[in-house]
Design an enzyme around this catalytic site. Structure first.
Site, PDB file in Angstrom:
ATOM      1  N   GLY A  52       0.857  -1.184   0.000  1.00 39.73           N
ATOM      2  CA  GLY A  52       0.000   0.000   0.000  1.00 39.73           C
ATOM      3  C   GLY A  52       0.884   1.222   0.000  1.00 39.73           C
ATOM      4  O   GLY A  52       1.765   1.346  -0.849  1.00 39.73           O
ATOM      5  N   GLU A  53       0.686   2.077   0.957  1.00 39.07           N
ATOM      6  CA  GLU A  53       1.510   3.283   1.068  1.00 39.07           C
ATOM      7  C   GLU A  53       1.953   3.404   2.531  1.00 39.07           C
ATOM      8  O   GLU A  53       1.141   3.667   3.421  1.00 39.07           O
ATOM      9  CB  GLU A  53       0.700   4.497   0.602  1.00 39.07           C
ATOM     10  CG  GLU A  53       1.386   5.825   0.813  1.00 39.07           C
ATOM     11  CD  GLU A  53       2.835   5.844   0.346  1.00 39.07           C
ATOM     12  OE1 GLU A  53       3.103   5.492  -0.811  1.00 39.07           O
ATOM     13  OE2 GLU A  53       3.707   6.196   1.165  1.00 39.07           O
ATOM     14  N   SER A  54       3.251   3.207   2.744  1.00 38.74           N
ATOM     15  CA  SER A  54       3.746   3.102   4.115  1.00 38.74           C
ATOM     16  C   SER A  54       3.538   4.378   4.930  1.00 38.74           C
ATOM     17  O   SER A  54       3.273   4.311   6.131  1.00 38.74           O
ATOM     18  CB  SER A  54       5.229   2.722   4.102  1.00 38.74           C
ATOM     19  OG  SER A  54       5.980   3.667   3.369  1.00 38.74           O
ATOM     20  N   CYS A  84       6.210  -5.226   0.468  1.00 41.07           N
ATOM     21  CA  CYS A  84       6.334  -3.877  -0.101  1.00 41.07           C
ATOM     22  C   CYS A  84       6.170  -2.820   0.994  1.00 41.07           C
ATOM     23  O   CYS A  84       7.038  -2.715   1.863  1.00 41.07           O
ATOM     24  CB  CYS A  84       5.348  -3.720  -1.254  1.00 41.07           C
ATOM     25  SG  CYS A  84       5.830  -2.421  -2.391  1.00 41.07           S
ATOM     26  N   ARG A 113      12.605   3.552   0.298  1.00 37.00           N
ATOM     27  CA  ARG A 113      11.300   3.630  -0.377  1.00 37.00           C
ATOM     28  C   ARG A 113      11.476   4.035  -1.835  1.00 37.00           C
ATOM     29  O   ARG A 113      12.391   4.776  -2.175  1.00 37.00           O
ATOM     30  CB  ARG A 113      10.414   4.687   0.280  1.00 37.00           C
ATOM     31  CG  ARG A 113       9.856   4.291   1.610  1.00 37.00           C
ATOM     32  CD  ARG A 113       9.054   5.439   2.198  1.00 37.00           C
ATOM     33  NE  ARG A 113       7.821   5.711   1.492  1.00 37.00           N
ATOM     34  CZ  ARG A 113       7.419   6.917   1.087  1.00 37.00           C
ATOM     35  NH1 ARG A 113       8.170   7.973   1.280  1.00 37.00           N
ATOM     36  NH2 ARG A 113       6.257   7.063   0.470  1.00 37.00           N
ATOM     37  N   ILE A 142       5.977  -2.888  -7.485  1.00 38.45           N
ATOM     38  CA  ILE A 142       5.174  -1.686  -7.741  1.00 38.45           C
ATOM     39  C   ILE A 142       5.652  -0.571  -6.817  1.00 38.45           C
ATOM     40  O   ILE A 142       5.477  -0.659  -5.607  1.00 38.45           O
ATOM     41  CB  ILE A 142       3.671  -1.960  -7.501  1.00 38.45           C
ATOM     42  CG1 ILE A 142       3.187  -3.126  -8.364  1.00 38.45           C
ATOM     43  CG2 ILE A 142       2.847  -0.699  -7.789  1.00 38.45           C
ATOM     44  CD1 ILE A 142       1.819  -3.659  -7.986  1.00 38.45           C
ATOM     45  N   ARG A 143       6.267   0.454  -7.398  1.00 39.09           N
ATOM     46  CA  ARG A 143       6.877   1.537  -6.586  1.00 39.09           C
ATOM     47  C   ARG A 143       7.566   0.911  -5.367  1.00 39.09           C
ATOM     48  O   ARG A 143       7.349   1.292  -4.214  1.00 39.09           O
ATOM     49  CB  ARG A 143       5.820   2.563  -6.155  1.00 39.09           C
ATOM     50  CG  ARG A 143       5.346   3.436  -7.306  1.00 39.09           C
ATOM     51  CD  ARG A 143       4.335   4.486  -6.870  1.00 39.09           C
ATOM     52  NE  ARG A 143       3.120   3.871  -6.364  1.00 39.09           N
ATOM     53  CZ  ARG A 143       2.730   3.877  -5.102  1.00 39.09           C
ATOM     54  NH1 ARG A 143       3.458   4.491  -4.194  1.00 39.09           N
ATOM     55  NH2 ARG A 143       1.625   3.292  -4.737  1.00 39.09           N
ATOM     56  N   HIS A 179       5.157  -8.442  -4.446  1.00 37.30           N
ATOM     57  CA  HIS A 179       3.791  -8.770  -4.027  1.00 37.30           C
ATOM     58  C   HIS A 179       3.367 -10.184  -4.417  1.00 37.30           C
ATOM     59  O   HIS A 179       2.608 -10.346  -5.389  1.00 37.30           O
ATOM     60  CB  HIS A 179       2.815  -7.805  -4.709  1.00 37.30           C
ATOM     61  CG  HIS A 179       2.904  -6.389  -4.268  1.00 37.30           C
ATOM     62  ND1 HIS A 179       2.228  -5.904  -3.179  1.00 37.30           N
ATOM     63  CD2 HIS A 179       3.597  -5.343  -4.777  1.00 37.30           C
ATOM     64  CE1 HIS A 179       2.478  -4.617  -3.031  1.00 37.30           C
ATOM     65  NE2 HIS A 179       3.307  -4.253  -3.989  1.00 37.30           N
ATOM     66  N   GLU A 181       1.108 -11.817  -3.209  1.00 38.85           N
ATOM     67  CA  GLU A 181      -0.358 -11.889  -3.082  1.00 38.85           C
ATOM     68  C   GLU A 181      -1.074 -11.481  -4.360  1.00 38.85           C
ATOM     69  O   GLU A 181      -2.282 -11.655  -4.483  1.00 38.85           O
ATOM     70  CB  GLU A 181      -0.824 -11.037  -1.886  1.00 38.85           C
ATOM     71  CG  GLU A 181      -0.831  -9.531  -2.085  1.00 38.85           C
ATOM     72  CD  GLU A 181       0.540  -8.880  -1.944  1.00 38.85           C
ATOM     73  OE1 GLU A 181       1.568  -9.591  -1.863  1.00 38.85           O
ATOM     74  OE2 GLU A 181       0.589  -7.626  -1.927  1.00 38.85           O
TER      75      GLU A 181
HETATM   76  N1  GLN Z   1       5.870   3.140  -2.408  1.00 40.37           N
HETATM   77  C1  GLN Z   1       5.050   2.589  -1.376  1.00 40.37           C
HETATM   78  C2  GLN Z   1       5.464   3.084   0.010  1.00 40.37           C
HETATM   79  O1  GLN Z   1       6.351   3.835   0.148  1.00 40.37           O
HETATM   80  C3  GLN Z   1       5.051   1.080  -1.388  1.00 40.37           C
HETATM   81  C4  GLN Z   1       4.403   0.561  -2.642  1.00 40.37           C
HETATM   82  C5  GLN Z   1       3.691  -0.743  -2.473  1.00 40.37           C
HETATM   83  O2  GLN Z   1       3.401  -1.211  -1.363  1.00 40.37           O
HETATM   84  N2  GLN Z   1       3.316  -1.321  -3.594  1.00 40.37           N
HETATM   85  O3  GLN Z   1       4.874   2.693   0.970  1.00 40.37           O
END
Ligand code: GLN
Length: 206
Positions: A52-54, A84, A113, A142-143, A179, A181
């Site tokens: 997700g987004e940390s 991630c 990150r 993904i990112r 990921h 999952e």
């Molecule tokens: N870039 C996201 C973060 O800094 C992580 C990306 C992801 O979980 N797919 O949290």
């Protein structure tokens, strides 16, 4: 038998792709539940922290009062798997976080990150993971973060061809930059559930 009364495995459901983790754990026959509240986190036998987004997950964890509980349970030996953003939350040190960003910590690594930058927002790669055997793991990034520094207590499980570490473990803790999952890859979750089984067996010993 003991298995039926075992505490469920939790998936931290503050933000991110927790539903996909619940689905994978369900396919593996685990009793998996979404958890958000401190008392729910107290009751699990293992915890998955999703992608997700940390920075958002960190803020929500502190707002909902779960950060301290997760931190304490990690310190007590709770098996935790972070993918991630979840791996970022598990890292002792976060590089390139937003101002004031905190992690739960536990994994003796520094994680960077968004390490692949805007040019390579996402990509896929086949990774050799000796611990999981054949075939290679088809990994979706993904990112994604990377493990920029591996401390002495952590161990690399997989790296990109250039040597960049993208999967680590440390005792009951497991982290991947990618990921599993999101693909049909079940082996990392199975590997994690093995850690949960070992930990649960240990804690119920007289
Ligand atoms: N870039 C996201 C973060 O800094 C992580 C990306 C992801 O979980 N797919 O949290």
């Amino acid at each position: 038998m003991a298995g039926s009364s075992r505490a469920p495995v939790g998936v931290l459901a503050l933000q991110g792709d927790f539903r996909e983790h619940l689905a994978v754990l369900g396919r593996l026959g685990a009793d998996a539940v979404a958890v958000r509240r401190p008392e729910e986190i107290e009751a699990v036998s293992g915890l998955v922290i999703p992608g997700g987004e940390s920075s958002v997950m960190d803020k929500l964890a502190r707002t909902f009062g779960v950060a301290d509980v997760v931190r304490r349970r990690i310190a007590e030996g709770l098996p935790v798997y972070g993918t991630c953003a979840g791996m970022i939350m598990l890292a002792d040190t976060v590089l390139d976080g937003i101002r004031g960003q905190q992690s739960f910590g536990g994994l003796d690594v520094a994680v960077r990150r968004n390490a692949f930058g805007a040019q390579t927002e996402s990509f896929e790669a086949d990774l050799e993971v000796p611990e999981l055997g054949d075939p290679p793991v088809h990994a979706v990034f993904i990112r994604a973060p990377v493990v920029a520094e591996l401390g002495p207590r952590a161990r690399a499980l997989a790296a990109l061809p250039d040597g960049t570490v993208v999967a680590v473990e440390q005792g009951a803790l497991l982290g991947t930059s990618f990921h599993p999952e999101m693909t049909d890859e079940l082996r990392f979750h199975r590997y994690f559930l093995d850690k949960v089984a070992v930990s649960s067996a240990g804690s119920s010993r007289p």
